[in-house]
Design an enzyme around this catalytic site. Structure first.
Site, PDB file in Angstrom:
ATOM      1  N   HIS A 143       0.873  -1.185   0.000  1.00 56.60           N
ATOM      2  CA  HIS A 143       0.000   0.000   0.000  1.00 56.60           C
ATOM      3  C   HIS A 143       0.908   1.233   0.000  1.00 56.60           C
ATOM      4  O   HIS A 143       2.030   1.180   0.525  1.00 56.60           O
ATOM      5  CB  HIS A 143      -0.834  -0.062   1.285  1.00 56.60           C
ATOM      6  CG  HIS A 143      -1.894   0.980   1.419  1.00 56.60           C
ATOM      7  ND1 HIS A 143      -1.629   2.270   1.828  1.00 56.60           N
ATOM      8  CD2 HIS A 143      -3.235   0.921   1.233  1.00 56.60           C
ATOM      9  CE1 HIS A 143      -2.762   2.955   1.878  1.00 56.60           C
ATOM     10  NE2 HIS A 143      -3.747   2.155   1.519  1.00 56.60           N
ATOM     11  N   ASP A 220       3.010  -4.709   8.044  1.00 54.07           N
ATOM     12  CA  ASP A 220       1.814  -3.885   7.902  1.00 54.07           C
ATOM     13  C   ASP A 220       0.609  -4.822   8.005  1.00 54.07           C
ATOM     14  O   ASP A 220       0.297  -5.555   7.065  1.00 54.07           O
ATOM     15  CB  ASP A 220       1.875  -3.172   6.534  1.00 54.07           C
ATOM     16  CG  ASP A 220       0.554  -2.515   6.153  1.00 54.07           C
ATOM     17  OD1 ASP A 220      -0.440  -2.643   6.913  1.00 54.07           O
ATOM     18  OD2 ASP A 220       0.511  -1.878   5.094  1.00 54.07           O
ATOM     19  N   GLN A 223      -4.684  -5.157   6.874  1.00 55.79           N
ATOM     20  CA  GLN A 223      -5.730  -6.060   6.351  1.00 55.79           C
ATOM     21  C   GLN A 223      -5.746  -7.402   7.066  1.00 55.79           C
ATOM     22  O   GLN A 223      -6.664  -8.195   6.848  1.00 55.79           O
ATOM     23  CB  GLN A 223      -5.529  -6.281   4.833  1.00 55.79           C
ATOM     24  CG  GLN A 223      -5.679  -5.037   3.996  1.00 55.79           C
ATOM     25  CD  GLN A 223      -7.082  -4.425   4.075  1.00 55.79           C
ATOM     26  OE1 GLN A 223      -8.063  -5.091   4.438  1.00 55.79           O
ATOM     27  NE2 GLN A 223      -7.187  -3.150   3.760  1.00 55.79           N
ATOM     28  N   LYS A 246     -10.432  -0.388  10.349  1.00 58.53           N
ATOM     29  CA  LYS A 246     -10.603  -1.574   9.494  1.00 58.53           C
ATOM     30  C   LYS A 246     -10.877  -2.805  10.353  1.00 58.53           C
ATOM     31  O   LYS A 246     -11.105  -3.884   9.845  1.00 58.53           O
ATOM     32  CB  LYS A 246      -9.335  -1.822   8.668  1.00 58.53           C
ATOM     33  CG  LYS A 246      -9.031  -0.710   7.661  1.00 58.53           C
ATOM     34  CD  LYS A 246      -7.834  -1.079   6.822  1.00 58.53           C
ATOM     35  CE  LYS A 246      -7.210   0.087   6.129  1.00 58.53           C
ATOM     36  NZ  LYS A 246      -8.003   0.634   5.029  1.00 58.53           N
ATOM     37  N   CYS A 384      -4.845   2.661  -3.570  1.00 60.99           N
ATOM     38  CA  CYS A 384      -3.595   3.141  -2.935  1.00 60.99           C
ATOM     39  C   CYS A 384      -2.477   2.126  -3.110  1.00 60.99           C
ATOM     40  O   CYS A 384      -1.654   1.933  -2.198  1.00 60.99           O
ATOM     41  CB  CYS A 384      -3.794   3.461  -1.456  1.00 60.99           C
ATOM     42  SG  CYS A 384      -4.895   4.832  -1.198  1.00 60.99           S
TER      43      CYS A 384
HETATM   44  C1  PLP Z   1      -2.430  -2.937   3.540  1.00 60.90           C
HETATM   45  C2  PLP Z   1      -2.715  -1.542   4.014  1.00 60.90           C
HETATM   46  N1  PLP Z   1      -1.754  -0.829   4.614  1.00 60.90           N
HETATM   47  C3  PLP Z   1      -1.967   0.401   5.074  1.00 60.90           C
HETATM   48  C4  PLP Z   1      -3.179   1.019   4.937  1.00 60.90           C
HETATM   49  C5  PLP Z   1      -3.372   2.404   5.479  1.00 60.90           C
HETATM   50  O1  PLP Z   1      -4.266   2.376   6.540  1.00 60.90           O
HETATM   51  P1  PLP Z   1      -4.811   3.745   7.181  1.00 60.90           P
HETATM   52  O2  PLP Z   1      -5.340   4.557   6.031  1.00 60.90           O
HETATM   53  O3  PLP Z   1      -5.884   3.286   8.101  1.00 60.90           O
HETATM   54  O4  PLP Z   1      -3.673   4.388   7.868  1.00 60.90           O
HETATM   55  C6  PLP Z   1      -4.204   0.353   4.299  1.00 60.90           C
HETATM   56  C7  PLP Z   1      -5.514   0.997   4.063  1.00 60.90           C
HETATM   57  O5  PLP Z   1      -6.235   0.661   3.158  1.00 60.90           O
HETATM   58  C8  PLP Z   1      -3.978  -0.971   3.847  1.00 60.90           C
HETATM   59  O6  PLP Z   1      -4.959  -1.683   3.251  1.00 60.90           O
END
Ligand code: PLP
Length: 426
Positions: A143, A220, A223, A246, A384
């Protein structure tokens, strides 16, 4: 101190632990007020859970209770409300600690979300350890929030961002990943589950490979945390991040887990109140971890809401949730694949709750718009993760992503909606 009133879900009715055998999805749905509405004259079908998930009543009520009963600033008050808010805030840290199976509450830092957690590590651990000519290793399925913070760091330090490739199924090519681990690699940062492809990465193997070379690993988990049981001690990851919103909790709150010795060795991220133990113009002494990383008045209702979310998930059981969502994914994969001229993007052997696809001759935005008219919410675009789109020669995909309240009937509705798209576009 009075204890908090428990939510109806946890008090008046049978505990979820008892009713969850075989996964009683109708019972679960009853806990999510937002689901019971129409969109464009159809029952709402919410399949955008990878973007954000809906909140059970227990979460909404915990936040309302905080503002109605004990709103107050934390940590420095001597009065009743402040003490109560502090106890609840710190209890939330303990709940998250056991959710991630971390060794100590101090290893849980409350931040705004995954994005802030990764920026925190890049700007503290990264700035301390990454120098000119060093390398940061990520993968091609990250992401943007696990790419850009490292790019900023590499730019500042004249270091190199290295990217491990993925195959046509959207799986990390482990041999290539291993080859990219070099004496110059100062940190590895990798998604547990890809938001664009649904791939579940072999995190334990990745961590072993990196640790064999004394390289720390940030995972990270944005998900993964809502979808599977996570044990940071078993994984032995150095940092783990996730977002409350999420994970059936509120927006504006997220978690950075870090091993205590690492956190203690890192400089602060932001300066201000709370993160100090004493301040003079000559010298400031920083507070202990985790407070060293929580400058200023934090989001107080956020951790309290997140705790309610985690308790809700625990009551259902993360393993049951994972199994149920896997059934939904298998079912949805069959339904969507049966639509003429559909191509799935992301066909890894190990996948979780995310189904990305494209349709010949139809822009993903048109798919999303037609489905919306049927009451079905999916996401379209680059999610993203533009480098993932580039890898597959696309600008965008349509993405249905599943949560613990979705049903097989909703997947049938998605199938009918996609048939309609096919009829409109031929
Ligand atoms: C795999 C992953 N990493 C990071 C993020 C970023 O999360 P946040 O926008 O809640 O900081 C997302 C959000 O869609 C994501 O799916």
């Amino acid at each position: 101190m009075t204890t908090l009133a428990r939510s109806p879900l946890q008090s008046g009715r049978a505990p979820l632990r008892e009713i969850a055998s075989g996964f009683d999805v109708e019972r679960v749905r009853a806990d999510f007020p937002i689901l019971h509405q129409q969109a464009h004259g159809h029952p709402l079908v919410y399949l955008d859970n990878a973007a954000t998930s809906q909140k059970p009543k227990a979460v909404i009520e915990a936040i309302v209770r905080y503002y109605e009963c004990y709103n107050s600033n934390i940590h420095r008050g001597v009065h009743y409300l402040s003490e109560r808010a502090t106890v609840e805030y710190e209890a939330s840290r303990k709940t998250v600690q056991s959710f991630l199976h971390a060794a100590r509450p101090a290893e849980i830092i409350f931040v705004r979300g995954t994005t802030e957690a990764i920026n925190l590590v890049a700007q503290t651990y990264g700035r301390l350890h990454v120098g000119a000519g060093d390398e940061v290793l990520i993968t091609a399925m990250e992401h943007h929030s696990n790419i850009v913070p490292w790019q900023l760091l590499c730019e500042e330090k004249r270091a190199k961002l290295r990217v491990a490739p993925i195959n046509d199924a959207g799986e990390l090519i482990l041999d290539e990943f291993e080859k990219l681990l070099s004496p110059r690699t100062k940190i590895v940062a990798v998604a547990h589950v890809s938001n664009a492809l649904g791939t579940v990465n072999p995190i334990a193997t990745i961590i072993k490979m990196a640790h064999a070379r004394n390289i720390p690993v940030l995972v990270d988990g944005a998900q993964a945390a809502p979808r599977m049981s996570v044990n940071v001690q078993e994984l032995d990851c150095d940092f783990y991040t996730f977002s409350g919103h999420k994970t059936y909790g509120p927006t504006g709150i997220g978690v950075l887990y870090g091993k205590l010795p690492l956190l203690e060795s890192m400089p602060p991220y932001q300066g201000g109140g709370e993160m100090i133990s004493s301040v003079s113009f000559e010298k400031t002494v920083y507070n202990k971890v985790p407070h060293k990383f929580e400058a200023g008045t934090p989001d107080i209702s956020g951790p309290i809401g997140l705790r309610a979310a985690v308790e809700y998930l625990n009551a259902l059981g993360m393993d049951k949730i994972a199994r149920y969502e896997h059934e939904l994914l298998t079912n949805a994969t069959e339904v969507v694949s049966a639509i003429p001229r559909v191509r799935l993007i992301g066909t890894a052997k190990e996948k979780a709750g995310v189904l990305s696809f494209v349709m010949d001759g139809v822009h993903p935005h048109d798919i999303g718009t037609i489905l919306d008219q049927e009451g079905i919410a999916i996401r379209t675009g680059h999610h993203c993760a533009q480098p993932v789109m580039t890898r597959f020669g696309l600008d965008a995909t349509a993405r249905a992503s599943f949560g613990l309240y979705n049903t097989k009937e909703e997947i049938d509705a998605l199938g009918r909606g996609l048939q309609k798209v096919r009829e409109v576009f031929g």
